[in-house]
Enzyme design. Structure first.
Site, PDB file in Angstrom:
ATOM      1  CE  LYS A  13      -2.408  -0.797   3.637  1.00  0.00           C
ATOM      2  NZ  LYS A  13      -1.862  -0.167   4.751  1.00  0.00           N
ATOM      3  NE  ARG A  88      -4.689  -0.320   9.662  1.00  0.00           N
ATOM      4  CZ  ARG A  88      -3.565   0.153   9.122  1.00  0.00           C
ATOM      5  NH1 ARG A  88      -3.470   1.400   8.759  1.00  0.00           N
ATOM      6  NH2 ARG A  88      -2.534  -0.639   8.960  1.00  0.00           N
ATOM      7  NE  ARG A 127       7.097  -3.394   6.006  1.00  0.00           N
ATOM      8  CZ  ARG A 127       5.859  -3.040   5.743  1.00  0.00           C
ATOM      9  NH1 ARG A 127       5.386  -3.099   4.517  1.00  0.00           N
ATOM     10  NH2 ARG A 127       5.061  -2.637   6.721  1.00  0.00           N
ATOM     11  NE  ARG A 161       5.870  -0.079  10.091  1.00  0.00           N
ATOM     12  CZ  ARG A 161       4.710  -0.111   9.450  1.00  0.00           C
ATOM     13  NH1 ARG A 161       4.638   0.347   8.215  1.00  0.00           N
ATOM     14  NH2 ARG A 161       3.640  -0.596  10.019  1.00  0.00           N
ATOM     15  NE  ARG A 172       1.428  -4.196  11.138  1.00  0.00           N
ATOM     16  CZ  ARG A 172       2.558  -4.020  10.433  1.00  0.00           C
ATOM     17  NH1 ARG A 172       3.680  -4.601  10.818  1.00  0.00           N
ATOM     18  NH2 ARG A 172       2.557  -3.269   9.365  1.00  0.00           N
TER      19      ARG A 172
HETATM   20  P1  AMP Z   1       0.565   1.074   8.759  1.00  0.00           P
HETATM   21  O1  AMP Z   1       1.789   1.921   8.635  1.00  0.00           O
HETATM   22  O2  AMP Z   1      -0.569   1.564   7.884  1.00  0.00           O
HETATM   23  O3  AMP Z   1       0.851  -0.386   8.585  1.00  0.00           O
HETATM   24  O4  AMP Z   1       0.041   1.260  10.271  1.00  0.00           O
HETATM   25  C1  AMP Z   1       0.837   0.864  11.375  1.00  0.00           C
HETATM   26  C2  AMP Z   1      -0.003   0.796  12.627  1.00  0.00           C
HETATM   27  O5  AMP Z   1      -0.560   2.086  12.921  1.00  0.00           O
HETATM   28  C3  AMP Z   1      -1.221  -0.142  12.566  1.00  0.00           C
HETATM   29  O6  AMP Z   1      -0.875  -1.483  12.831  1.00  0.00           O
HETATM   30  C4  AMP Z   1      -2.104   0.470  13.654  1.00  0.00           C
HETATM   31  O7  AMP Z   1      -1.637   0.119  14.942  1.00  0.00           O
HETATM   32  C5  AMP Z   1      -1.866   1.960  13.471  1.00  0.00           C
HETATM   33  N1  AMP Z   1      -2.828   2.579  12.520  1.00  0.00           N
HETATM   34  C6  AMP Z   1      -2.533   3.147  11.325  1.00  0.00           C
HETATM   35  N2  AMP Z   1      -3.636   3.617  10.724  1.00  0.00           N
HETATM   36  C7  AMP Z   1      -4.671   3.329  11.568  1.00  0.00           C
HETATM   37  C8  AMP Z   1      -6.084   3.527  11.505  1.00  0.00           C
HETATM   38  N3  AMP Z   1      -6.660   4.109  10.443  1.00  0.00           N
HETATM   39  N4  AMP Z   1      -6.826   3.106  12.560  1.00  0.00           N
HETATM   40  C9  AMP Z   1      -6.256   2.522  13.635  1.00  0.00           C
HETATM   41  N5  AMP Z   1      -4.953   2.279  13.741  1.00  0.00           N
HETATM   42  C10 AMP Z   1      -4.144   2.672  12.718  1.00  0.00           C
END
Ligand code: AMP
Length: 219
Positions: A13, A88, A127, A161, A172
């Protein structure tokens, strides 16, 4: 053009959203990146988010909705945006609709990258990112050409990360199937959802996303 990009963790993404940002001149809005910036700052939001993110769980809807609301009015979003990692949950999708209506905006496309869970665990576990320019790498699929040196900026600093490990990835993925997947049906009913095979090469996925964006909406 206002777009939501859906896809499980590891589906690419973020990479694809960056490419579309450049190709279409619209702003990538990554809630994950925004939260990581808050964690780095040590803000109140950051402190709440840090524990949940490390556990692979979602941060509360109200917190993330407030965060997104502040950036939709940015000058960078003048020609549109691509939401990467938001919404989400169904309540977040509903809140987004209300926000957009208030601003007299609408969603043009929702694109969902379809991927295989086990492949995502492998993809994510390897990664890492250049600490200087943000270029993404992978131990097996995309190592730097000179080991330890960023291909783009020459930096030798990289980071992993905190939530990119096999155990957290499985959490996740669970959160994705349980809380995020129901959003597809929400947008499908409106005729603005397109599903894309996310298991092909990065360039093929970009091509398919571009085609879906340029196609006439079905609704
Ligand atoms: P990502 O970088 O999109 O994989 O997001 C990393 C982490 O941030 C996720 O596993 C959640 O803990 C949190 N997170 C990111 N976006 C959201 C969202 N829209 N709602 C809730 N938690 C989020």
């Amino acid at each position: 053009m206002n777009i939501v990009l859906l896809g499980a963790p590891g589906s690419g993404k973020g990479t694809q959203a960056k490419r579309l940002e450049e190709a279409f001149g619209i702003a990538q809005l990554s809630t994950g990146d925004m939260l990581r910036a808050e964690v780095k700052k040590g803000s109140k939001i950051g402190r709440t988010a840090d524990t949940l993110m490390r556990a692979g769980q979602l941060v509360p809807d109200n917190l993330i909705i407030a965060l997104i609301e502040t950036v939709l009015d940015d000058e960078a979003c003048r020609d549109g945006f691509i939401l990467d990692g938001f919404p989400r949950t169904v309540p977040q999708a509903e809140a987004l609709d209300v926000m957009l209506e208030t601003k007299a905006l609408k969603l043009d496309r929702v694109l969902e990258l379809e991927v295989d869970d086990e492949a995502m665990v492998e993809r994510i576990s390897g990664r890492f990112t250049c600490a200087n320019c943000g270029e993404g790498y992978h131990d097996s699929f995309k190592p730097p050409q000179t080991p330890g040196v960023c291909d783009v900026c020459g930096s030798t600093e990289f980071f992993h990360r905190a939530d990119d490990n096999a155990t957290t990835v499985r959490e996740r993925l669970k959160a994705y199937h349980l809380q995020t997947e129901p959003i597809s049906a929400y947008y499908e009913k409106r005729g603005i959802l397109t599903r894309i095979d996310g298991m092909g090469g990065m360039d093929q996925v970009t091509k398919d996303l571009t085609k879906a964006i340029e196609a006439q909406p079905q609704g």
